[in-house]
Design an enzyme around this catalytic site. Sequence first.
Site, short mmCIF file in Angstrom:
data_model
loop_
_atom_site.label_atom_id
_atom_site.label_comp_id
_atom_site.label_asym_id
_atom_site.label_seq_id
_atom_site.Cartn_x
_atom_site.Cartn_y
_atom_site.Cartn_z
CE LYS A 1 -3.61 -1.98 2.87
NZ LYS A 1 -2.87 -3.54 3.53
CD GLU B 1 7.93 -0.74 -3.23
OE1 GLU B 1 7.29 0.13 -2.43
OE2 GLU B 1 8.03 -2.08 -2.78
CG ASP B 2 6.54 2.84 0.31
OD1 ASP B 2 7.10 1.94 -0.15
OD2 ASP B 2 6.05 2.88 1.60
CG ASP C 1 14.57 -1.27 4.98
OD1 ASP C 1 15.74 -1.62 5.56
OD2 ASP C 1 13.70 -1.00 5.94
CE LYS D 1 14.47 3.60 7.12
NZ LYS D 1 13.84 2.67 7.92
CB VAL E 1 10.62 7.19 7.72
CG1 VAL E 1 11.93 7.99 8.00
CG2 VAL E 1 11.10 6.23 6.71
CG ASP F 1 2.21 1.14 7.52
OD1 ASP F 1 3.23 0.65 6.62
OD2 ASP F 1 1.74 -0.02 8.05
NE ARG G 1 -0.82 2.30 4.84
CZ ARG G 1 0.35 1.48 4.51
NH1 ARG G 1 1.23 1.82 3.93
NH2 ARG G 1 0.18 0.08 5.04
C1 PRP Z 1 7.38 -1.78 2.51
C2 PRP Z 1 7.88 -0.84 1.18
C3 PRP Z 1 8.38 -1.94 0.39
C4 PRP Z 1 9.19 -2.84 1.29
C5 PRP Z 1 10.77 -2.59 1.14
O1 PRP Z 1 6.32 -2.24 2.25
O2 PRP Z 1 6.73 -0.36 0.71
O3 PRP Z 1 7.61 -2.49 -0.43
O4 PRP Z 1 8.72 -2.54 2.61
O5 PRP Z 1 11.40 -3.23 1.78
P1 PRP Z 1 12.68 -4.36 1.46
O6 PRP Z 1 13.47 -3.45 0.65
O7 PRP Z 1 13.61 -4.48 2.96
O8 PRP Z 1 12.07 -5.40 1.01
P2 PRP Z 1 5.48 -3.11 3.49
O9 PRP Z 1 5.80 -4.51 3.53
O10 PRP Z 1 5.89 -2.36 4.91
O11 PRP Z 1 4.22 -3.05 3.17
P3 PRP Z 1 3.23 -1.41 2.71
O12 PRP Z 1 3.78 -0.86 1.60
O13 PRP Z 1 1.83 -1.96 2.39
O14 PRP Z 1 3.22 -0.48 4.08
#
Ligand code: PRP
Length: 181
Positions: A42, A98-99, A102, A130, A152, A158, A164
Amino acid sequence: MHQDVAKVLLDEPTIQAKVRELAARLSEDYQGKCPVLICILKGAFIFTADLMRHLTIPARVDFMAISSYGNRTRSSGVVQILKDLDRSIEGEHVVVVEDIIDSGLTLTYLQENLWSRRPASLRSCVLLDKPSRREVPFTPDYLGFQVPDEFVVGYGLDYAGLYRQLPYIGVLKPEVYQKHS
Ligand code: PRP
């Protein structure tokens, strides 16, 4: 909600200026094409919506929902498709939106999965990076900001489904997530 934020890392004008800049670069790079933006739900829904509004080229959008975190703050490395694309991307110019990146596990998995569907091209557009948290090497094609390894939230990101809607990106007070862990 705002009282749970320790500090603002990126304020609204700073984010909006960067989104306009990224949209301008995409509009130039995809001139004469009609790319498909793949919004990863999301977290990327607000970024994708703002980005798309600033594009000056025709574009489509589709959505994928991926789960890797649940309610935890660390990546489990387990990537699961909760909702797949509605349409084939074969022969299409695809931009994954993507947001945050990580560990890099989600985008690495997505890249492999999406290339197997034979798009004409595949790039990634990521708002936050990051780099200190990377477990597998991955460099986004289009990047907004590098951020330190802090928790963050806001502008789509979130904690436990909340925050969000904040128009800025802020650092969550540790006591907010420590009481749940
Ligand atoms: C977050 C973000 C990426 C992922 C990045 O999603 O939106 O999809 O984690 O992390 P990584 O590089 O360690 O794989 P999350 O699982 O928090 O779901 P959301 O977008 O629904 O909040």
